[in-house]
Write a protein that holds these residues in place. Structure first.
Motif, mmCIF file in Angstrom:
data_model
loop_
_atom_site.group_PDB
_atom_site.id
_atom_site.type_symbol
_atom_site.label_atom_id
_atom_site.label_comp_id
_atom_site.label_asym_id
_atom_site.label_seq_id
_atom_site.Cartn_x
_atom_site.Cartn_y
_atom_site.Cartn_z
ATOM 1 N N VAL A 168 0.859 -1.171 0.000
ATOM 2 C CA VAL A 168 0.000 0.000 0.000
ATOM 3 C C VAL A 168 0.901 1.228 0.000
ATOM 4 N N LEU A 169 0.745 2.089 -1.006
ATOM 5 C CA LEU A 169 1.629 3.241 -1.169
ATOM 6 C C LEU A 169 1.132 4.467 -0.421
ATOM 7 N N LEU A 170 -0.175 4.704 -0.446
ATOM 8 C CA LEU A 170 -0.736 5.822 0.291
ATOM 9 C C LEU A 170 -2.204 5.569 0.546
ATOM 10 N N THR A 171 -2.726 6.200 1.585
ATOM 11 C CA THR A 171 -4.142 6.096 1.915
ATOM 12 C C THR A 171 -4.699 7.492 2.167
ATOM 13 N N ARG A 172 -5.979 7.637 1.888
ATOM 14 C CA ARG A 172 -6.688 8.871 2.174
ATOM 15 C C ARG A 172 -8.063 8.502 2.719
ATOM 16 N N MET A 173 -8.559 9.292 3.657
ATOM 17 C CA MET A 173 -9.893 9.035 4.193
ATOM 18 C C MET A 173 -10.721 10.307 4.128
ATOM 19 N N ASP A 174 -12.044 10.135 4.127
ATOM 20 C CA ASP A 174 -12.935 11.285 4.104
ATOM 21 C C ASP A 174 -14.335 10.824 4.486
ATOM 22 N N ILE A 175 -15.143 11.759 4.963
ATOM 23 C CA ILE A 175 -16.539 11.421 5.238
ATOM 24 C C ILE A 175 -17.292 11.136 3.945
ATOM 25 N N GLY A 176 -16.805 11.650 2.822
ATOM 26 C CA GLY A 176 -17.393 11.366 1.515
ATOM 27 C C GLY A 176 -16.535 10.374 0.754
ATOM 28 N N ARG A 177 -17.110 9.300 0.290
ATOM 29 C CA ARG A 177 -16.310 8.273 -0.397
ATOM 30 C C ARG A 177 -15.715 8.815 -1.682
ATOM 31 N N HIS A 178 -16.465 9.699 -2.391
ATOM 32 C CA HIS A 178 -15.926 10.293 -3.609
ATOM 33 C C HIS A 178 -14.724 11.169 -3.271
ATOM 34 N N ASN A 179 -14.820 11.911 -2.159
ATOM 35 C CA ASN A 179 -13.722 12.791 -1.756
ATOM 36 C C ASN A 179 -12.445 12.000 -1.508
ATOM 37 N N ALA A 180 -12.579 10.838 -0.883
ATOM 38 C CA ALA A 180 -11.393 10.028 -0.580
ATOM 39 C C ALA A 180 -10.654 9.666 -1.864
ATOM 40 N N LEU A 181 -11.404 9.311 -2.904
ATOM 41 C CA LEU A 181 -10.766 8.975 -4.180
ATOM 42 C C LEU A 181 -10.221 10.214 -4.881
ATOM 43 N N ASP A 182 -10.913 11.342 -4.759
ATOM 44 C CA ASP A 182 -10.391 12.576 -5.345
ATOM 45 C C ASP A 182 -9.075 12.983 -4.692
ATOM 46 N N LYS A 183 -8.921 12.722 -3.394
ATOM 47 C CA LYS A 183 -7.654 13.019 -2.713
ATOM 48 C C LYS A 183 -6.532 12.139 -3.254
ATOM 49 N N ILE A 184 -6.844 10.885 -3.531
ATOM 50 C CA ILE A 184 -5.856 9.992 -4.157
ATOM 51 C C ILE A 184 -5.479 10.525 -5.533
ATOM 52 N N TYR A 185 -6.490 10.877 -6.316
ATOM 53 C CA TYR A 185 -6.268 11.359 -7.684
ATOM 54 C C TYR A 185 -5.432 12.636 -7.671
ATOM 55 N N GLY A 186 -5.793 13.571 -6.786
ATOM 56 C CA GLY A 186 -5.068 14.824 -6.702
ATOM 57 C C GLY A 186 -3.610 14.627 -6.345
ATOM 58 N N TYR A 187 -3.338 13.708 -5.413
ATOM 59 C CA TYR A 187 -1.954 13.424 -5.052
ATOM 60 C C TYR A 187 -1.177 12.887 -6.251
ATOM 61 N N CYS A 188 -1.776 11.956 -6.972
ATOM 62 C CA CYS A 188 -1.100 11.368 -8.135
ATOM 63 C C CYS A 188 -0.798 12.427 -9.186
ATOM 64 N N LEU A 189 -1.732 13.354 -9.399
ATOM 65 C CA LEU A 189 -1.523 14.406 -10.384
ATOM 66 C C LEU A 189 -0.398 15.337 -9.959
ATOM 67 N N GLU A 190 -0.418 15.752 -8.681
ATOM 68 C CA GLU A 190 0.617 16.666 -8.197
ATOM 69 C C GLU A 190 1.997 16.014 -8.202
ATOM 70 N N ALA A 191 2.045 14.729 -7.853
ATOM 71 C CA ALA A 191 3.324 14.027 -7.767
ATOM 72 C C ALA A 191 3.808 13.528 -9.124
ATOM 73 N N GLY A 192 2.958 13.613 -10.146
ATOM 74 C CA GLY A 192 3.323 13.079 -11.454
ATOM 75 C C GLY A 192 3.525 11.576 -11.411
ATOM 76 N N MET A 193 2.752 10.898 -10.588
ATOM 77 C CA MET A 193 2.923 9.460 -10.377
ATOM 78 C C MET A 193 2.332 8.643 -11.520
ATOM 79 N N SER A 194 3.068 7.682 -11.999
ATOM 80 C CA SER A 194 2.550 6.749 -12.991
ATOM 81 C C SER A 194 1.587 5.789 -12.298
ATOM 82 N N VAL A 195 0.405 5.621 -12.862
ATOM 83 C CA VAL A 195 -0.615 4.824 -12.182
ATOM 84 C C VAL A 195 -1.056 3.600 -12.988
ATOM 85 N N ASN A 196 -0.520 3.410 -14.192
ATOM 86 C CA ASN A 196 -1.003 2.279 -14.998
ATOM 87 C C ASN A 196 -0.606 0.926 -14.420
ATOM 88 N N ASP A 197 0.326 0.920 -13.457
ATOM 89 C CA ASP A 197 0.702 -0.319 -12.783
ATOM 90 C C ASP A 197 0.287 -0.304 -11.318
#
Length: 265
Positions: A168-197
């Motif tokens: 597990v590389l990173l985790t995010r939590m939120d009262i909104g399930r959509h928000n938790a995934l948006d936090k993951i997405y935002g981190y990947c975008l800011e970090a320029g992380m490759s996600v296809n693997d």
């Protein structure tokens, strides 16, 4: 900012009433997002990783194309405002979604529905090469749950994570399930992380919205303790995403694209 708070309560337990008890509860925090000085939306969320949330939300909703469109973000925690300066804004999406109030509930408050046309714009994951052994899936879920401390304290949040085939590389939590995934997405975008693997791991139900968000992040596998919906399974099959649910006590259900799960028999 604090993500949980102590509140007084009355506890009833096996016929015994216990008064003046304390409970840790999840904090709800309204965050109003402005894009180029125009009010766009107010999101009710958990007050952490707010910049990740803003970037992930704006990109996922199609208001911007990605981190390259953002010049500056200012988060004013004391007033609950996020000011985004963008060099490109999708005017149609910005106007269509203007001045909405997005609650933290898990119904259709985000949008009336994610239409099939939304999914049709997404990349197919048929060429995703990552694969997992069952024992790896169980270990990832165990590690993910051990990292979900706020849920264990409050029981009032959703958890999302990003995994490699090993950890597990990173985790995010939120009262909104959509928000938790948006936090993951935002981190990947800011970090320029490759996600296809990479793999999305999630604590809640795999609905069609969650499946589409997984696809937008760019991951070809989603793992969850809970179940998918019928539409989510259909969309996963069409997009080439492997959806695995009910991962508990060394059991799991593979609902789509099972070839990525390396089962011996």
């Amino acid at each position: 900012m604090e993500t949980s708070a102590s509140e007084k309560m009355v506890r009833y337990e096996r016929g015994e009433v216990k008064r003046d008890q304390e409970a840790l509860v999840a904090v709800e925090y309204p965050l109003t997002i402005y894009v180029n000085r125009e009010e766009l939306v107010t999101i009710v969320c958990t007050p952490e990783y707010l910049e990740d949330l803003v970037i992930g939300f704006l990109t996922s909703e199609g208001v911007i194309r990605g981190i390259q469109d953002v010049d500056q973000i200012e988060i004013v925690e004391s007033t609950g405002h996020a000011y985004v300066t963008a060099n490109f804004v999708n005017k149609f999406n910005a106007k269509y979604r203007a001045k909405r109030y997005i609650t933290s509930c898990c119904g259709k408050s985000r949008e009336n529905f994610y239409f099939q046309s939304d999914a049709s714009l997404l990349e197919s994951f048929n060429e995703t090469s990552i694969s997992l052994k069952p024992e790896t899936i169980f270990r990832l879920m165990m590690d993910f749950e051990e990292a979900s401390q706020t849920f264990h304290r409050t029981g009032g949040v959703h958890n999302a994570g990003l995994c490699s085939a090993e950890e597990v590389l990173l985790t995010r939590m939120d009262i909104g399930r959509h928000n938790a995934l948006d936090k993951i997405y935002g981190y990947c975008l800011e970090a320029g992380m490759s996600v296809n693997d990479k793999i999305v791991i999630f604590s809640g139900r795999i609905s069609s919205e969650i499946l589409v968000k997984t696809a937008k992040i760019g991951c070809g596998i989603i793992l969850s303790r809970s179940a998918p919906t019928e539409l989510a399974i259909q969309m996963a099959e069409e997009l080439g995403i492997t959806a695995v649910g009910f991962i508990r006590d060394e059991t799991m259900n593979i609902y789509s694209r099972p070839e990525r799960i390396l089962i011996e028999n």
